[in-house]
Design a protein around this motif. Structure first.
Motif, PDB file in Angstrom:
ATOM      1  N   THR A 265       0.808  -1.220   0.000  1.00 54.99           N
ATOM      2  CA  THR A 265       0.000   0.000   0.000  1.00 54.99           C
ATOM      3  C   THR A 265       0.840   1.268   0.000  1.00 54.99           C
ATOM      4  OG1 THR A 265      -1.701  -1.166   1.289  1.00 54.99           O
ATOM      5  CG2 THR A 265      -2.021   1.188   0.918  1.00 54.99           C
ATOM      6  N   ASN A 266       0.666   2.026  -1.063  1.00 57.74           N
ATOM      7  CA  ASN A 266       1.246   3.373  -1.218  1.00 57.74           C
ATOM      8  C   ASN A 266       2.762   3.408  -1.204  1.00 57.74           C
ATOM      9  OD1 ASN A 266      -1.386   4.312   0.963  1.00 57.74           O
ATOM     10  ND2 ASN A 266      -1.413   4.605  -1.242  1.00 57.74           N
ATOM     11  N   LEU A 267       3.399   2.296  -1.552  1.00 56.99           N
ATOM     12  CA  LEU A 267       4.864   2.287  -1.527  1.00 56.99           C
ATOM     13  C   LEU A 267       5.434   3.319  -2.493  1.00 56.99           C
ATOM     14  CD1 LEU A 267       5.410  -1.556  -1.359  1.00 56.99           C
ATOM     15  CD2 LEU A 267       5.989   0.085   0.437  1.00 56.99           C
ATOM     16  N   LEU A 268       4.925   3.323  -3.719  1.00 53.50           N
ATOM     17  CA  LEU A 268       5.370   4.299  -4.722  1.00 53.50           C
ATOM     18  C   LEU A 268       4.142   4.931  -5.374  1.00 53.50           C
ATOM     19  CD1 LEU A 268       8.228   2.232  -6.455  1.00 53.50           C
ATOM     20  CD2 LEU A 268       8.481   3.934  -4.644  1.00 53.50           C
ATOM     21  N   GLU A 269       3.217   5.390  -4.546  1.00 58.55           N
ATOM     22  CA  GLU A 269       1.912   5.841  -5.028  1.00 58.55           C
ATOM     23  C   GLU A 269       2.016   6.946  -6.079  1.00 58.55           C
ATOM     24  OE1 GLU A 269      -2.362   5.529  -4.914  1.00 58.55           O
ATOM     25  OE2 GLU A 269      -0.748   4.273  -4.142  1.00 58.55           O
ATOM     26  N   PRO A 277       9.312   8.404  -8.109  1.00 52.34           N
ATOM     27  CA  PRO A 277       8.686   8.501  -6.788  1.00 52.34           C
ATOM     28  C   PRO A 277       9.145   9.773  -6.085  1.00 52.34           C
ATOM     29  CG  PRO A 277      10.569   7.053  -6.686  1.00 52.34           C
ATOM     30  CD  PRO A 277      10.442   7.455  -8.127  1.00 52.34           C
ATOM     31  N   ASN A 278       8.497  10.080  -4.974  1.00 55.11           N
ATOM     32  CA  ASN A 278       8.995  11.204  -4.179  1.00 55.11           C
ATOM     33  C   ASN A 278       9.937  10.700  -3.095  1.00 55.11           C
ATOM     34  OD1 ASN A 278       7.451  10.541  -1.772  1.00 55.11           O
ATOM     35  ND2 ASN A 278       5.645  11.398  -2.792  1.00 55.11           N
ATOM     36  N   ARG A 279      10.570  11.637  -2.396  1.00 53.51           N
ATOM     37  CA  ARG A 279      11.621  11.277  -1.428  1.00 53.51           C
ATOM     38  C   ARG A 279      11.062  10.519  -0.245  1.00 53.51           C
ATOM     39  NH1 ARG A 279      12.100  14.137  -5.843  1.00 53.51           N
ATOM     40  NH2 ARG A 279      14.245  14.763  -6.290  1.00 53.51           N
ATOM     41  N   ALA A 280       9.851  10.872   0.194  1.00 47.13           N
ATOM     42  CA  ALA A 280       9.251  10.165   1.321  1.00 47.13           C
ATOM     43  C   ALA A 280       8.984   8.709   0.966  1.00 47.13           C
ATOM     44  CB  ALA A 280       7.956  10.859   1.744  1.00 47.13           C
ATOM     45  N   VAL A 285      10.145   2.836   1.531  1.00 43.82           N
ATOM     46  CA  VAL A 285      10.515   1.515   1.012  1.00 43.82           C
ATOM     47  C   VAL A 285      11.754   0.992   1.720  1.00 43.82           C
ATOM     48  CG1 VAL A 285      11.401   0.281  -1.006  1.00 43.82           C
ATOM     49  CG2 VAL A 285       9.425   1.801  -1.242  1.00 43.82           C
ATOM     50  N   VAL A 286      12.789   1.814   1.819  1.00 44.45           N
ATOM     51  CA  VAL A 286      14.045   1.368   2.445  1.00 44.45           C
ATOM     52  C   VAL A 286      13.833   1.106   3.935  1.00 44.45           C
ATOM     53  CG1 VAL A 286      16.409   2.022   3.013  1.00 44.45           C
ATOM     54  CG2 VAL A 286      15.508   2.454   0.719  1.00 44.45           C
ATOM     55  N   SER A 287      13.065   1.956   4.594  1.00 44.82           N
ATOM     56  CA  SER A 287      12.785   1.734   6.023  1.00 44.82           C
ATOM     57  C   SER A 287      12.059   0.414   6.231  1.00 44.82           C
ATOM     58  CB  SER A 287      11.944   2.881   6.590  1.00 44.82           C
ATOM     59  OG  SER A 287      12.662   4.094   6.581  1.00 44.82           O
ATOM     60  N   THR A 288      11.112   0.111   5.332  1.00 43.53           N
ATOM     61  CA  THR A 288      10.375  -1.150   5.422  1.00 43.53           C
ATOM     62  C   THR A 288      11.311  -2.337   5.252  1.00 43.53           C
ATOM     63  OG1 THR A 288       8.303  -0.137   4.682  1.00 43.53           O
ATOM     64  CG2 THR A 288       8.549  -2.512   4.334  1.00 43.53           C
ATOM     65  N   LEU A 289      12.256  -2.231   4.320  1.00 38.11           N
ATOM     66  CA  LEU A 289      13.237  -3.304   4.137  1.00 38.11           C
ATOM     67  C   LEU A 289      14.134  -3.438   5.365  1.00 38.11           C
ATOM     68  CD1 LEU A 289      14.230  -2.581   0.424  1.00 38.11           C
ATOM     69  CD2 LEU A 289      12.802  -4.460   1.244  1.00 38.11           C
ATOM     70  N   GLU A 290      14.538  -2.313   5.934  1.00 39.90           N
ATOM     71  CA  GLU A 290      15.408  -2.361   7.109  1.00 39.90           C
ATOM     72  C   GLU A 290      14.701  -2.930   8.330  1.00 39.90           C
ATOM     73  OE1 GLU A 290      17.209   1.678   7.359  1.00 39.90           O
ATOM     74  OE2 GLU A 290      19.024   0.575   6.823  1.00 39.90           O
ATOM     75  N   MET A 291      13.372  -2.801   8.381  1.00 39.66           N
ATOM     76  CA  MET A 291      12.616  -3.405   9.484  1.00 39.66           C
ATOM     77  C   MET A 291      12.652  -4.922   9.427  1.00 39.66           C
ATOM     78  SD  MET A 291       9.162  -1.095   9.479  1.00 39.66           S
ATOM     79  CE  MET A 291       9.343   0.650   9.100  1.00 39.66           C
ATOM     80  N   GLY A 292      12.996  -5.466   8.259  1.00 39.26           N
ATOM     81  CA  GLY A 292      13.044  -6.914   8.126  1.00 39.26           C
ATOM     82  C   GLY A 292      11.994  -7.495   7.224  1.00 39.26           C
ATOM     83  N   ILE A 304      -2.911  -0.088 -12.260  1.00 38.05           N
ATOM     84  CA  ILE A 304      -3.593   1.003 -12.968  1.00 38.05           C
ATOM     85  C   ILE A 304      -2.676   2.181 -13.230  1.00 38.05           C
ATOM     86  CG2 ILE A 304      -5.880   0.379 -12.101  1.00 38.05           C
ATOM     87  CD1 ILE A 304      -5.580   2.687 -10.050  1.00 38.05           C
ATOM     88  N   GLY A 305      -1.422   2.099 -12.789  1.00 42.79           N
ATOM     89  CA  GLY A 305      -0.508   3.223 -12.952  1.00 42.79           C
ATOM     90  C   GLY A 305      -0.025   3.399 -14.380  1.00 42.79           C
ATOM     91  N   LYS A 306       0.502   4.595 -14.659  1.00 45.37           N
ATOM     92  CA  LYS A 306       0.988   4.913 -16.002  1.00 45.37           C
ATOM     93  C   LYS A 306       2.359   4.323 -16.291  1.00 45.37           C
ATOM     94  CE  LYS A 306      -1.513   9.307 -16.486  1.00 45.37           C
ATOM     95  NZ  LYS A 306      -1.378  10.778 -16.697  1.00 45.37           N
ATOM     96  N   HIS A 307       3.088   3.921 -15.228  1.00 44.38           N
ATOM     97  CA  HIS A 307       4.472   3.494 -15.416  1.00 44.38           C
ATOM     98  C   HIS A 307       4.761   2.198 -14.655  1.00 44.38           C
ATOM     99  CE1 HIS A 307       4.929   7.538 -17.011  1.00 44.38           C
ATOM    100  NE2 HIS A 307       4.439   8.011 -15.884  1.00 44.38           N
ATOM    101  N   PRO A 308       4.081   1.105 -14.996  1.00 43.21           N
ATOM    102  CA  PRO A 308       4.237  -0.122 -14.203  1.00 43.21           C
ATOM    103  C   PRO A 308       5.656  -0.688 -14.208  1.00 43.21           C
ATOM    104  CG  PRO A 308       2.981  -0.544 -16.211  1.00 43.21           C
ATOM    105  CD  PRO A 308       3.099   0.938 -16.083  1.00 43.21           C
ATOM    106  N   VAL A 309       6.305  -0.733 -15.356  1.00 41.26           N
ATOM    107  CA  VAL A 309       7.654  -1.298 -15.422  1.00 41.26           C
ATOM    108  C   VAL A 309       8.642  -0.414 -14.662  1.00 41.26           C
ATOM    109  CG1 VAL A 309       9.559  -1.959 -16.944  1.00 41.26           C
ATOM    110  CG2 VAL A 309       7.190  -2.472 -17.601  1.00 41.26           C
ATOM    111  N   GLU A 310       8.502   0.894 -14.799  1.00 42.98           N
ATOM    112  CA  GLU A 310       9.391   1.807 -14.088  1.00 42.98           C
ATOM    113  C   GLU A 310       9.228   1.675 -12.573  1.00 42.98           C
ATOM    114  OE1 GLU A 310       7.620   2.515 -16.721  1.00 42.98           O
ATOM    115  OE2 GLU A 310       9.192   2.966 -18.197  1.00 42.98           O
TER     116      GLU A 310
END
Length: 337
Positions: A265-269, A277-280, A285-292, A304-310
């Motif tokens: 949810t909203n990782l790269l909304e 993406p924006n800086r937040a 994403v990185v904080s979530t990875l660091e949590m484990g 539904i996004g305009k840039h799925p592969v990106e």
């Protein structure tokens, strides 16, 4: 590539080129959201994806959730202070009429209940109950489209799987599907039912997206193969300022039981509409990875996004940077050419 990427397919990405490009980026599974896939389209969709890639398909059930019915348009406007009829049978909704599915759940509503629809926070309060409808006041206005998730401000009784889910599981098994996500897993008994229907060899991913699921987390972890934290649906029932801390605790408990845990949810909304993406978001994403967290789920970004592969490329790049990072990584290493 220990961290996994789960990609939701939808109108923006259900084509051969996109699926092949995502496959090359090391996607773990391609997710089909049954809440937005007509049952008659499911088998052809599975076969199409399987013809494009060897990456497994995951069926994500509708599960124990309330959704509004078909609306006259995808932007029906509801005005604060106005009155609306909540019909107890399915109708095409407009600015003064709406219905909810499944019907047996909407029948449980009562005077005083508050119903919130979608993330636009359209909110109704039930004022009167009659044989075929409820009368409600619009406490908070906004727009509603068809088939949007809804919540009532108290617990209602849901079946853990819908009739459509049962049909979808049979179709999935007949087409070699081994990965199944269970929406709104609230009790260990829900997982046991899912296991019974999907088979002992299936990989069950339980979605933790309700207070009941959180409260029964440890017992659910004893029955499931993996879990997925759906921060969006959790934030409908839990104050949003508590979600970051709930995410940390759920990840910690899952890791203590050696159960893989993914976050959605909203990782790269912002990449639903923009190329970057924006800086937040990248920090999230990185904080979530660091949590484990063992991996990340892209939903709207790829469906539904305009840039799925990106979007997938960005998650892969962030995972790669995370894998390079240690507490001793120097500034020079971070700024490498």
């Amino acid at each position: 590539m220990n961290k996994k990427i789960l990609v939701t397919l939808g109108p923006s990405s259900l084509d051969q080129q996109t699926v092949e490009q995502c496959t090359a980026l090391g996607v773990y599974v391609f997710r089909i959201n049954l809440s937005h896939t007509p049952i008659e389209n499911l088998e052809p969709t599975i076969k199409l994806i399987q013809s494009w890639t060897d990456t497994p398909v995951c069926l994500d059930t509708e599960g124990a959730q309330l959704r509004n019915g078909l609306m006259a348009s995808e932007r029906v406007e509801f005005h604060t202070g106005s009155r609306v009829k909540i019909h107890r049978s399915s109708i095409v909704g407009d600015e003064t009429n709406i219905s909810f599915n499944p019907g047996y759940v909407s029948d449980q509503m009562g005077v005083g209940d508050e119903v919130q629809v979608d993330f636009n926070h359209v909110r109704f309060k039930v004022l009167e109950k009659s044989d075929d409808h409820f009368k409600a006041e619009i406490l908070s206005g906004g727009t509603i489209g068809s088939n949007k998730a809804a919540d009532v401000n108290r617990d209602l009784n849901f079946d853990p799987l819908t009739e459509k889910d049962y049909q979808a599981i049979e179709i999935g098994l007949a087409n070699g599907i081994e990965n199944f996500a269970m929406s709104f897993a609230n009790l260990p008994e829900d997982v046991m039912l899912m296991r019974e229907k999907c088979g002992a060899g299936a990989n069950i991913i339980c979605k933790i997206e309700s207070p009941s699921g959180v409260q029964n987390l440890e017992r659910i972890l004893d029955q499931t193969d993996e879990i997925l934290i759906d921060r969006g649906d959790l934030s409908r029932r839990v104050p949003i300022e508590r979600i970051p801390f709930l995410q940390r605790r759920i990840i910690s408990i899952a890791r203590s039981k050696q159960v893989p845990v993914y976050v959605a949810t909203n990782l790269l909304e912002s990449m639903v509409t923009t190329l970057s993406p924006n800086r937040a978001e990248v920090n999230d994403v990185v904080s979530t990875l660091e949590m484990g967290s063992n991996g990340l789920i892209l939903a709207a970004e790829t469906a539904i996004g305009k840039h799925p592969v990106e979007a997938v490329k960005m998650v892969r790049a962030l995972i790669d940077e995370h894998d390079r990072w240690t507490p001793n990584t120097s500034i020079a290493e971070i700024l490498r050419e």
